[in-house]
Design an enzyme around this catalytic site. Structure first.
Site, mmCIF file in Angstrom:
data_model
loop_
_atom_site.group_PDB
_atom_site.id
_atom_site.type_symbol
_atom_site.label_atom_id
_atom_site.label_comp_id
_atom_site.label_asym_id
_atom_site.label_seq_id
_atom_site.Cartn_x
_atom_site.Cartn_y
_atom_site.Cartn_z
ATOM 1 N N LYS A 41 15.103 37.323 -26.434
ATOM 2 C CA LYS A 41 13.858 38.077 -26.290
ATOM 3 C C LYS A 41 13.793 38.727 -24.904
ATOM 4 O O LYS A 41 14.562 38.393 -24.001
ATOM 5 C CB LYS A 41 12.662 37.138 -26.478
ATOM 6 C CG LYS A 41 12.573 36.029 -25.429
ATOM 7 C CD LYS A 41 11.384 35.144 -25.647
ATOM 8 C CE LYS A 41 11.321 34.058 -24.552
ATOM 9 N NZ LYS A 41 10.116 33.231 -24.655
ATOM 10 N N ARG A 139 -0.599 26.617 -27.764
ATOM 11 C CA ARG A 139 -0.318 28.045 -27.739
ATOM 12 C C ARG A 139 -0.146 28.455 -29.199
ATOM 13 O O ARG A 139 -1.096 28.382 -29.970
ATOM 14 C CB ARG A 139 0.924 28.310 -26.871
ATOM 15 C CG ARG A 139 0.979 29.680 -26.253
ATOM 16 C CD ARG A 139 2.118 29.831 -25.277
ATOM 17 N NE ARG A 139 3.430 29.660 -25.908
ATOM 18 C CZ ARG A 139 4.590 29.806 -25.269
ATOM 19 N NH1 ARG A 139 4.598 30.090 -23.968
ATOM 20 N NH2 ARG A 139 5.734 29.653 -25.904
ATOM 21 N N HIS A 171 7.198 23.947 -29.952
ATOM 22 C CA HIS A 171 7.680 24.275 -28.603
ATOM 23 C C HIS A 171 7.106 23.273 -27.607
ATOM 24 O O HIS A 171 5.957 22.841 -27.739
ATOM 25 C CB HIS A 171 7.255 25.699 -28.240
ATOM 26 C CG HIS A 171 8.022 26.288 -27.097
ATOM 27 N ND1 HIS A 171 9.393 26.273 -27.041
ATOM 28 C CD2 HIS A 171 7.604 26.916 -25.967
ATOM 29 C CE1 HIS A 171 9.784 26.872 -25.915
ATOM 30 N NE2 HIS A 171 8.721 27.256 -25.251
ATOM 31 N N ARG A 227 17.188 25.860 -29.209
ATOM 32 C CA ARG A 227 16.853 27.252 -28.907
ATOM 33 C C ARG A 227 16.947 27.528 -27.398
ATOM 34 O O ARG A 227 15.940 27.811 -26.749
ATOM 35 C CB ARG A 227 15.424 27.573 -29.368
ATOM 36 C CG ARG A 227 15.122 27.305 -30.834
ATOM 37 C CD ARG A 227 13.721 27.831 -31.184
ATOM 38 N NE ARG A 227 12.709 27.394 -30.253
ATOM 39 C CZ ARG A 227 11.973 26.299 -30.390
ATOM 40 N NH1 ARG A 227 12.130 25.501 -31.440
ATOM 41 N NH2 ARG A 227 11.061 25.995 -29.490
ATOM 42 N N TYR A 273 5.317 48.715 6.121
ATOM 43 C CA TYR A 273 3.868 48.810 6.023
ATOM 44 C C TYR A 273 3.158 47.637 6.686
ATOM 45 O O TYR A 273 3.517 46.474 6.478
ATOM 46 C CB TYR A 273 3.445 48.869 4.547
ATOM 47 C CG TYR A 273 3.848 50.129 3.836
ATOM 48 C CD1 TYR A 273 3.533 51.378 4.343
ATOM 49 C CD2 TYR A 273 4.527 50.058 2.626
ATOM 50 C CE1 TYR A 273 3.895 52.540 3.662
ATOM 51 C CE2 TYR A 273 4.884 51.205 1.936
ATOM 52 C CZ TYR A 273 4.570 52.446 2.468
ATOM 53 O OH TYR A 273 4.917 53.580 1.794
ATOM 54 N N CYS A 320 8.505 47.192 -0.437
ATOM 55 C CA CYS A 320 7.894 48.465 -0.806
ATOM 56 C C CYS A 320 8.287 48.822 -2.243
ATOM 57 O O CYS A 320 9.061 48.112 -2.882
ATOM 58 C CB CYS A 320 8.343 49.554 0.156
ATOM 59 S SG CYS A 320 8.046 49.138 1.895
ATOM 60 N N ASP A 322 10.215 51.141 -3.414
ATOM 61 C CA ASP A 322 11.599 51.553 -3.632
ATOM 62 C C ASP A 322 12.599 50.932 -2.673
ATOM 63 O O ASP A 322 13.804 51.181 -2.812
ATOM 64 C CB ASP A 322 11.717 53.080 -3.482
ATOM 65 C CG ASP A 322 10.654 53.811 -4.259
ATOM 66 O OD1 ASP A 322 10.641 53.671 -5.490
ATOM 67 O OD2 ASP A 322 9.822 54.500 -3.628
#
Length: 387
Positions: A41, A139, A171, A227, A273, A320, A322
């Site tokens: 997944k 869940r 699970h 799994r 920054y 940052c 990038d």
């Protein structure tokens, strides 16, 4: 780092499919008599859905597992024909497409059984369904109070011939702590659910409960099928109990880049920054063209580890969008570092590189998130290395 006929890449994720294959083979050894479902997944935890799935099959995975139907359908379009389970659905999902593609489906509630049965009637097939019991994760899955009704509902549809209840599963909440009392309680709840199903005439072909952690540490939880997800990609789901190497695994992904700039700056220079980092002495800074736009956590500001010129360093200042900056210091060998030199963000501890687990510990998360969040702007390059 790049195709000589194409553009130079500032960064890439190198995925070793040989590692995926050998990791699945190692997990088969841990699983003993149980079959192995490789969970692929979330784009195979960021490693690439189709290439990773093929490598997992080559390593001996008899099943693949996905969360969403779109992932399973993509695997079928790519030519996968083996057993495949999809488990996270919403009303109106493409159950007809799933049945046509021979994808097993999970059901936690009567609405899911009804929609799957309707799709089976429309396509003229018989759906393969795995009933999910909530054993304590709160869940997905039917609660203990809902379980008998879910089983009986499935059996009525099975008698009609539109579906076959081939699996029962659940699970774990705390498998990374094998001695935690919830593990034993969930096993007891799972066994109780199987007994209830059996008394009503439902005998599943496959019972499955174990994730990566339980596959590696709790043989009593293996049942018919395990799994593993994270462990398929060579990362330890139980870092407090063992490294990947301790379990016969090796990391499949190396995130690496090339330095975009190297420059000398004086002591007291504010970096990036907000000047969250200030150089304590005259030093050399290097610019790495990867940032939170590529999946690096912004929380790794001032703490994320990287390797430059064979030495480990820490991000200097903010992550940052990038890019990040690294303070290389003023050692004599730093004078040899140039723009274009390689930088490893994370890889394999066996090569002395920072690892996804190192990053997870630096930002107080889990290695699952570190590899999965690497974005599509970072190209994947697939290799086949020998162990």
């Amino acid at each position: 780092m790049s195709d000589p006929t194409g553009p130079v890449l500032p960064a890439e994720a190198v995925v070793d499919l040989g590692a995926v294959r050998s990791n699945v083979a190692a997990l088969r050894e841990h699983a003993a008599s149980a079959e192995v479902m490789a969970v692929v997944k979330a784009d195979a935890y960021g490693h690439g859905l189709v290439p990773s799935a093929r490598a997992a099959r080559a390593g001996g995975a008899t099943w693949l597992g996905v969360a969403q139907l779109a992932e399973g359908l993509a695997l079928r379009r790519a030519g996968d024909t083996g057993r495949l389970l999809s488990w996270l659905h919403v009303p109106g999902d493409d159950f007809g497409g799933a049945l046509t593609a021979d994808i097993d489906l999970s059901a936690s509630a009567p609405w899911a059984l009804d929609e799957i049965a309707a799709a089976a009637r429309a396509t003229g097939g018989t759906a393969r369904v795995h009933l999910k019991i909530d054993t304590g994760l709160s869940r997905g899955g039917a609660t203990a109070d809902q379980w008998t009704d879910l089983v009986e509902h499935a059996l009525r549809l099975q008698a009609e011939g539109c579906l076959e209840a081939v699996g029962v599963w659940s699970h774990l909440a705390w498998a990374d702590a094998p001695q935690h009392p919830t593990v034993a309680r969930q096993r007891e709840a799972f066994d109780a659910a199987l007994e209830i199903a059996g008394r009503r005439g439902l005998t599943p072909q496959v019972r499955h409960l174990a994730n990566s952690a339980a596959t590696l540490t709790s043989p009593a939880l293996h049942y018919d099928l395990v799994r593993p997800g994270l462990a398929v990609y060579g990362l330890s789901p139980v870092p407090d109990l063992g490294s990947p190497a301790d379990f016969g695994l090796r990391p499949a992904m190396t995130l690496q880049g090339r330095l975009a700039l190297v420059k000398a700056v004086p002591a007291g220079s504010g970096v990036s920054y907000g000047h969250a980092y200030t150089t304590p002495a005259d030093t050399t800074l290097a610019l790495v063209p990867l940032g939170y736009g590529d999946g690096l956590p912004r929380a790794a500001s001032n703490v994320g580890p990287l390797q430059v010129a064979g030495r480990r360093h820490t991000i200097a200042g903010r992550v940052c969008m990038d890019q990040v900056v690294v303070d290389l210091g003023d050692r004599p060998d730093v004078a040899q570092v140039r723009a274009g030199d390689p930088v490893v963000v994370f890889g394999d501890a066996g090569r002395g590189e920072p690892t996804a687990q190192d990053w997870a510990e630096a930002v107080d998360t889990i290695s699952y998130e570190i590899v999965t969040r690497i974005g599509s702007r970072v190209p994947r390059r697939y290799v086949e290395e020998e162990s």
